[in-house]
Design an enzyme around this catalytic site. Sequence first.
Site, PDB file in Angstrom:
ATOM      1  N   TYR A   1      -5.446   6.079  -8.275  1.00 44.01           N
ATOM      2  CA  TYR A   1      -6.452   5.111  -8.708  1.00 44.01           C
ATOM      3  C   TYR A   1      -5.775   3.895  -9.335  1.00 44.01           C
ATOM      4  CZ  TYR A   1      -5.955   5.951 -13.742  1.00 44.01           C
ATOM      5  OH  TYR A   1      -5.472   6.011 -15.019  1.00 44.01           O
TER       6      TYR A   1
ATOM      7  N   LEU B   1       3.782   5.554 -17.347  1.00 48.06           N
ATOM      8  CA  LEU B   1       3.285   4.740 -16.242  1.00 48.06           C
ATOM      9  C   LEU B   1       3.977   3.372 -16.300  1.00 48.06           C
ATOM     10  CD1 LEU B   1       0.966   4.843 -14.014  1.00 48.06           C
ATOM     11  CD2 LEU B   1      -0.172   3.197 -15.501  1.00 48.06           C
TER      12      LEU B   1
ATOM     13  N   LYS C   1       0.081   7.064 -10.581  1.00 47.75           N
ATOM     14  CA  LYS C   1      -1.247   6.906 -11.186  1.00 47.75           C
ATOM     15  C   LYS C   1      -2.267   7.774 -10.449  1.00 47.75           C
ATOM     16  CE  LYS C   1      -3.738   2.994 -13.299  1.00 47.75           C
ATOM     17  NZ  LYS C   1      -3.762   3.530 -14.654  1.00 47.75           N
TER      18      LYS C   1
ATOM     19  N   ARG D   1     -10.602  23.786   1.533  1.00 51.12           N
ATOM     20  CA  ARG D   1      -9.637  23.945   0.447  1.00 51.12           C
ATOM     21  C   ARG D   1      -8.436  24.798   0.868  1.00 51.12           C
ATOM     22  NH1 ARG D   1      -8.111  27.212  -3.683  1.00 51.12           N
ATOM     23  NH2 ARG D   1      -7.483  26.165  -5.612  1.00 51.12           N
TER      24      ARG D   1
ATOM     25  N   HIS E   1      -3.871  24.723  -0.111  1.00 55.46           N
ATOM     26  CA  HIS E   1      -2.934  23.976  -0.942  1.00 55.46           C
ATOM     27  C   HIS E   1      -2.072  22.989  -0.179  1.00 55.46           C
ATOM     28  CE1 HIS E   1      -4.277  26.687  -4.014  1.00 55.46           C
ATOM     29  NE2 HIS E   1      -3.585  25.994  -4.903  1.00 55.46           N
TER      30      HIS E   1
ATOM     31  N   GLU F   1       4.119   7.153 -24.526  1.00 56.24           N
ATOM     32  CA  GLU F   1       3.103   6.112 -24.324  1.00 56.24           C
ATOM     33  C   GLU F   1       1.799   6.572 -24.966  1.00 56.24           C
ATOM     34  OE1 GLU F   1       2.223   5.500 -20.131  1.00 56.24           O
ATOM     35  OE2 GLU F   1       2.112   7.652 -19.747  1.00 56.24           O
TER      36      GLU F   1
ATOM     37  N   ARG G   1       1.851  -1.107  -6.906  1.00 58.96           N
ATOM     38  CA  ARG G   1       1.942   0.189  -7.616  1.00 58.96           C
ATOM     39  C   ARG G   1       1.117   1.247  -6.896  1.00 58.96           C
ATOM     40  NH1 ARG G   1       0.381   0.314 -13.848  1.00 58.96           N
ATOM     41  NH2 ARG G   1      -1.703   0.002 -13.007  1.00 58.96           N
TER      42      ARG G   1
HETATM   43  N1  PDD Z   1      -4.703   2.969 -17.726  1.00 60.00           N
HETATM   44  N2  PDD Z   1      -0.171   4.364 -19.423  1.00 60.00           N
HETATM   45  C1  PDD Z   1      -1.204   5.088 -18.976  1.00 60.00           C
HETATM   46  C2  PDD Z   1      -1.159   6.569 -19.096  1.00 60.00           C
HETATM   47  C3  PDD Z   1      -2.324   4.448 -18.389  1.00 60.00           C
HETATM   48  O1  PDD Z   1      -3.344   5.181 -17.926  1.00 60.00           O
HETATM   49  C4  PDD Z   1      -2.345   3.039 -18.324  1.00 60.00           C
HETATM   50  C5  PDD Z   1      -3.487   2.298 -17.712  1.00 60.00           C
HETATM   51  C6  PDD Z   1      -1.251   2.320 -18.835  1.00 60.00           C
HETATM   52  C7  PDD Z   1      -1.178   0.817 -18.804  1.00 60.00           C
HETATM   53  O2  PDD Z   1      -0.986   0.324 -17.506  1.00 60.00           O
HETATM   54  P1  PDD Z   1      -1.556  -1.089 -17.058  1.00 60.00           P
HETATM   55  O3  PDD Z   1      -0.979  -2.097 -17.986  1.00 60.00           O
HETATM   56  O4  PDD Z   1      -1.057  -1.247 -15.667  1.00 60.00           O
HETATM   57  O5  PDD Z   1      -3.060  -1.022 -17.162  1.00 60.00           O
HETATM   58  C8  PDD Z   1      -0.177   3.030 -19.359  1.00 60.00           C
HETATM   59  C9  PDD Z   1      -5.876   2.426 -17.086  1.00 60.00           C
HETATM   60  C10 PDD Z   1      -6.292   1.113 -17.661  1.00 60.00           C
HETATM   61  C11 PDD Z   1      -6.983   3.464 -17.118  1.00 60.00           C
HETATM   62  O6  PDD Z   1      -6.672   4.610 -16.836  1.00 60.00           O
HETATM   63  O7  PDD Z   1      -8.135   3.138 -17.392  1.00 60.00           O
END
Ligand code: PDD
Length: 285
Positions: free
Chosen positions: A40, A208, A152, A106, A108, A184, A59
Amino acid sequence: MEQSGDEWQMIVYVNGKWVDEKEATVSFLDRGFVFADAIYEVLHIYNGNYFKLDLHIERMQNGLDKLRIPFRAQDLIPVFEELLTFTPGLEEGMLYVQVSRGTAPRAHGLPVLDEQSVVAYVKPLQPDRRIGEQGGHAILVEDLRWQMCNVKTTGLLLNAMAKQEALDRGADDAFFVRGNVVTEATSSNLFIVKNGELLTHPNGPHVLPGITRHVVIELATKLGIPVKEVMFSKDELLAADELFITGTISEVSPFLEVEGQVIGSGQVGPITRQLQAAFRQETAL
Ligand code: PDD
């Protein structure tokens, strides 16, 4: 379909169709639903434009390739453009997009499917800039996530649980700590300022590679603020002069307290303010 009046009716893109949100559904066998087998992205819209669209597409493609989902993220750009036409005059908003491997019985192993499931929508955004202005409070949570935090995927349960723990404890967010290393926040990257230098965890399996993180590093460099992409410990975090998080929704948001301990002067620091101003200019909001 035009949007009028106060009532917001969301139009959702689902597998090539534009549907009302009530009709926007995917199969119970969708791999995204069953296995979190999906990538996503969240994009911020400033003044009717997607911020750093190219970096989000890049990304997303990296994530799709990593999971071996045969989909070209680039092909989503016309969909994103069309989504904007449903919200004429939209000043500030967000786009959510998710691509799953598709629908299959379903099992794996990774099925090779002709069609992926794509869901995307845009909605107006009035982000709560209270933390950005006044600073937030955080708790620390053990980072029990996996070794692919740089991908992501929609598998965000531990992020969601950490955020809820923060809310339950009266804080605004949680910062993950892996061993003794601070990684983070639940949906943002993390920076500390120490002796005029900016420190943030290096890109790799444990964070991330945030787009906002990237932009802030570029801005800091332009402003002559030294940036070190290095790991730092819990103690270094608590002894920081300034602390802020970066993200598509959180933008650049200072934090003034962690686990009840005051960070630096307890006020939003000058480097944070400088980077916030530079970031605001970049988004031209
Ligand atoms: N999240 N780290 C994590 C775990 C994140 O989920 C996100 C972003 C970031 C920051 O990344 P960016 O600057 O590219 O938004 C760091 C999005 C906004 C979300 O899950 O809603």
